[in-house]
Design a protein around this motif. Structure first.
Motif, PDB file in Angstrom:
ATOM      1  N   ALA A 238       0.827  -1.219   0.000  1.00  0.00           N
ATOM      2  CA  ALA A 238       0.000   0.000   0.000  1.00  0.00           C
ATOM      3  C   ALA A 238       0.856   1.262   0.000  1.00  0.00           C
ATOM      4  CB  ALA A 238      -0.961   0.015   1.187  1.00  0.00           C
ATOM      5  N   ARG A 241       0.252   3.828  -4.546  1.00  0.00           N
ATOM      6  CA  ARG A 241      -1.185   3.725  -4.819  1.00  0.00           C
ATOM      7  C   ARG A 241      -1.634   4.439  -6.089  1.00  0.00           C
ATOM      8  NH1 ARG A 241      -5.078   3.263   0.347  1.00  0.00           N
ATOM      9  NH2 ARG A 241      -3.723   2.081   1.734  1.00  0.00           N
ATOM     10  N   ALA A 262      -5.002  -2.787  -2.498  1.00  0.00           N
ATOM     11  CA  ALA A 262      -5.459  -1.620  -1.731  1.00  0.00           C
ATOM     12  C   ALA A 262      -6.204  -0.716  -2.704  1.00  0.00           C
ATOM     13  CB  ALA A 262      -4.268  -0.881  -1.100  1.00  0.00           C
ATOM     14  N   PRO A 263      -6.970   0.252  -2.207  1.00  0.00           N
ATOM     15  CA  PRO A 263      -7.605   1.209  -3.123  1.00  0.00           C
ATOM     16  C   PRO A 263      -6.548   1.995  -3.898  1.00  0.00           C
ATOM     17  CG  PRO A 263      -8.597   1.308  -0.937  1.00  0.00           C
ATOM     18  CD  PRO A 263      -7.381   0.462  -0.806  1.00  0.00           C
ATOM     19  N   THR A 290      -9.159  -2.623  -4.836  1.00  0.00           N
ATOM     20  CA  THR A 290      -9.808  -1.719  -3.893  1.00  0.00           C
ATOM     21  C   THR A 290      -9.698  -2.266  -2.456  1.00  0.00           C
ATOM     22  OG1 THR A 290     -11.757  -0.311  -3.504  1.00  0.00           O
ATOM     23  CG2 THR A 290     -12.175  -2.538  -4.399  1.00  0.00           C
ATOM     24  N   SER A 291     -10.691  -2.097  -1.589  1.00  0.00           N
ATOM     25  CA  SER A 291     -10.555  -2.486  -0.178  1.00  0.00           C
ATOM     26  C   SER A 291     -11.433  -3.678   0.168  1.00  0.00           C
ATOM     27  CB  SER A 291     -10.943  -1.307   0.719  1.00  0.00           C
ATOM     28  OG  SER A 291     -12.342  -1.064   0.608  1.00  0.00           O
ATOM     29  N   SER A 292     -11.187  -4.262   1.323  1.00  0.00           N
ATOM     30  CA  SER A 292     -12.014  -5.380   1.796  1.00  0.00           C
ATOM     31  C   SER A 292     -13.454  -4.922   2.015  1.00  0.00           C
ATOM     32  CB  SER A 292     -11.446  -5.951   3.098  1.00  0.00           C
ATOM     33  OG  SER A 292     -11.420  -4.974   4.130  1.00  0.00           O
ATOM     34  N   THR A 322      -7.585  -1.757  13.221  1.00  0.00           N
ATOM     35  CA  THR A 322      -6.496  -1.892  12.266  1.00  0.00           C
ATOM     36  C   THR A 322      -5.167  -1.585  12.943  1.00  0.00           C
ATOM     37  OG1 THR A 322      -6.912   0.384  11.580  1.00  0.00           O
ATOM     38  CG2 THR A 322      -7.938  -1.347  10.289  1.00  0.00           C
ATOM     39  N   THR A 347     -14.433   6.803   6.986  1.00  0.00           N
ATOM     40  CA  THR A 347     -14.389   5.880   5.862  1.00  0.00           C
ATOM     41  C   THR A 347     -14.928   6.594   4.637  1.00  0.00           C
ATOM     42  OG1 THR A 347     -15.150   3.759   4.973  1.00  0.00           O
ATOM     43  CG2 THR A 347     -16.677   4.926   6.405  1.00  0.00           C
ATOM     44  N   ASN A 455     -12.478  -9.621   6.877  1.00  0.00           N
ATOM     45  CA  ASN A 455     -11.880  -8.557   6.096  1.00  0.00           C
ATOM     46  C   ASN A 455     -10.495  -8.883   5.547  1.00  0.00           C
ATOM     47  OD1 ASN A 455     -12.255  -7.989   9.099  1.00  0.00           O
ATOM     48  ND2 ASN A 455     -10.286  -7.006   8.718  1.00  0.00           N
ATOM     49  N   TYR A 459     -11.107 -10.972   1.449  1.00  0.00           N
ATOM     50  CA  TYR A 459     -10.433 -10.036   0.548  1.00  0.00           C
ATOM     51  C   TYR A 459      -9.290 -10.720  -0.195  1.00  0.00           C
ATOM     52  CZ  TYR A 459      -7.907  -5.793  -0.919  1.00  0.00           C
ATOM     53  OH  TYR A 459      -7.271  -4.813  -1.644  1.00  0.00           O
TER      54      TYR A 459
END
Length: 479
Positions: A238, A241, A262-263, A290-292, A322, A347, A455, A459
């Motif tokens: 990450a 990006r 990752a996004p 992208t994300s979980s 996290t 978020t 998650n 993912y």
């Protein structure tokens, strides 16, 4: 006397069932390791499972389709599959068994039924395996290694060749990373073997050598020195990006595709099953998984948008803490309170969802609460839909998508009336739909859905599904 006979009859039946299950497990293993044919049961893994696991999966399958799914029936179909000459495939024995015993089946015997259902298998072109490099070896990286090595089979799809880290390489570094791979605080012990070869900077995973490479800059690595060419690199650090940063990987020798775990910015953000077909791997060389969280909500949001239409809504996430929950980031000081509390966190899930499903742009808001749990997260979708529905109506819609179509790998339909976060551990689907928790208002326009997700594990499987698509090594499937 009658009671004794009934008891003995039940014991005999259970013995026959367990014997059939043992044969079922053997054929599953033979198909996988000898023919690269993976068999699932309504998207639940059957490889390396115990007798009790397989029996439980059959009971779940019967409850799911509201029709008995017997181990004896599925074994009969499995024998027929084993007798056929099929290419590397992924087949759902639950779906096949259900269809064989449906009213629409006009076949007189199992073999002719299976031949007809799988007749499309011979039409697919055999693809060359793809070299894979992992850039980074954090939590997702280690789960990727576990799954890639556990599902190698005959090596017809993704072949893990190297892992890149920033640390100096020596015997101690290799041993530390081997230990991290072998034991995870949530997922337990890796069910395989891991040895080190310090002289050649190798981890030997299930007997397969995987290089460890030290690098500070992506463009400095020459992967061809390690026999790696035309590789797919999965960046799980990450750290890179945006398009400009990610493209640095493509300057290294031996890499021609990059997947960001990752996004991403200025690169396609993909939820496999939802929008992956929008981007052709022949023309696109950088992707983001992208994300979980985005992978958890967009399959369900797509179902609702396509079936009922979404007018507006709010997304609330109850998320496991996290890695930075004990730190104090400049932007959001509340996170510094620590991982022992419930913490309101920012978020941008609604923006991420709109990247994948553009029709949702401007319709959603979102927020998150981090909680002190080791694993398992929950998305609460509070939505106003355009078309009226009912509790039975919406459950029927989601079940249909979980049973057939493009989202069967992404949505698991749960019948568990007492579900808690630990129940979804190691679920490969990114979204677990809690059918018993759904709420529908009296006017049928306001709905609340509860979507569980592991998650990290769910993912990871989405990353692998997308990686196979990018690498063009997708097998023939029937599910």
């Amino acid at each position: 006397m009658e009671h004794t006979k009934s008891y003995e009859k039940e014991l005999a039946f259970q013995a026959d069932r367990r014997k059939a299950t043992t044969e079922f497990i053997k054929i599953i293993s033979d198909l996988w390791y000898d023919k690269a044919i993976e068999v699932v049961l309504f998207q639940n893994q059957t490889i390396d499972k115990k007798v009790s696991d397989i029996i439980h999966l059959h009971e779940y399958a019967g409850e799911f389709v509201q029709k008995p799914i017997s181990i004896f029936d599925s074994l009969e179909i499995l024998r027929a599959i084993n007798d056929l000459k099929l290419p590397p495939s992924k087949l759902d024995i639950g779906k096949l068994t259900y269809e064989y015993h449906s009213d629409e089946n006009n076949f007189q015997d199992v073999k002719s039924f299976v031949i007809d259902k799988l007749k499309g298998a011979g039409k697919g072109k055999r693809q060359q395996p793809k070299n894979v490099v992992l850039y980074g070896f954090g939590r997702i990286g280690r789960l990727l290694v576990r799954e890639l090595m556990a599902k190698t089979g005959k090596g017809d799809q993704l072949q893990l060749k190297a892992i890149v880290i920033g640390e100096e390489l020596n015997a101690g570094t290799l041993m530390k990373n081997a230990d991290l791979l072998c034991m995870d605080s949530v997922y337990g012990r890796f069910m395989g073997t891991v040895d080190i070869d310090p002289e050649n900077n190798l981890l030997i995973i299930n007997g397969t050598p995987v290089y460890f490479i030290q690098a500070e800059k992506p463009e400095d690595v020459d992967y061809t020195k390690y026999g790696i060419s035309n590789a797919l690199l999965i960046d799980n650090t990450a750290s890179f990006r945006c398009q400009r940063e990610l493209s640095r990987h493509l300057k290294s020798k031996g890499v021609n595709r990059v997947l960001l775990a990752a996004p991403g910015k200025e690169v396609p953000n993909i939820v496999y099953g939802v929008n992956h077909h929008d981007y052709d791997p022949n023309n696109t060389n950088m992707y983001s998984a992208t994300s979980s969280t985005t992978n958890a909500i967009t399959p369900i949001l797509k179902v609702l948008e396509d079936s009922l239409g979404i007018k507006k809504g709010h997304l609330e996430f109850i998320h496991t803490c996290t890695d930075d929950s004990d730190n104090t980031p400049e932007k959001y000081n509340r996170r510094g309170i620590g991982a022992r509390h419930m913490v309101i966190a920012e978020t941008s899930a609604e923006l991420a969802a709109a990247k994948v499903l553009p029709s949702l742009k401007g319709k959603l808001t979102s927020n998150a609460i981090q909680v002190p749990a080791p694993n398992g997260s929950l998305a609460i979708l509070n939505l106003e839909v355009k078309n009226r529905t009912s509790l039975d109506g919406i459950n029927t819609i989601v079940k249909k998508y979980a049973l057939e179509g493009d989202l069967v790998e992404q949505i698991k339909y749960s019948l568990n009336k007492q579900m808690v976060c630990s129940d979804i551990a190691e679920t490969s689907a990114p979204a677990v739909y809690d059918s018993s928790a759904t709420i529908v208002s009296g006017n049928g326009k306001n709905i609340v859905l509860y979507i569980w997700y592991d998650n990290a594990y769910g993912y990871t499987h989405q990353i692998i599904r997308l990686a196979k698509y990018i690498a063009k090594v997708k097998r023939y499937t029937y599910y």
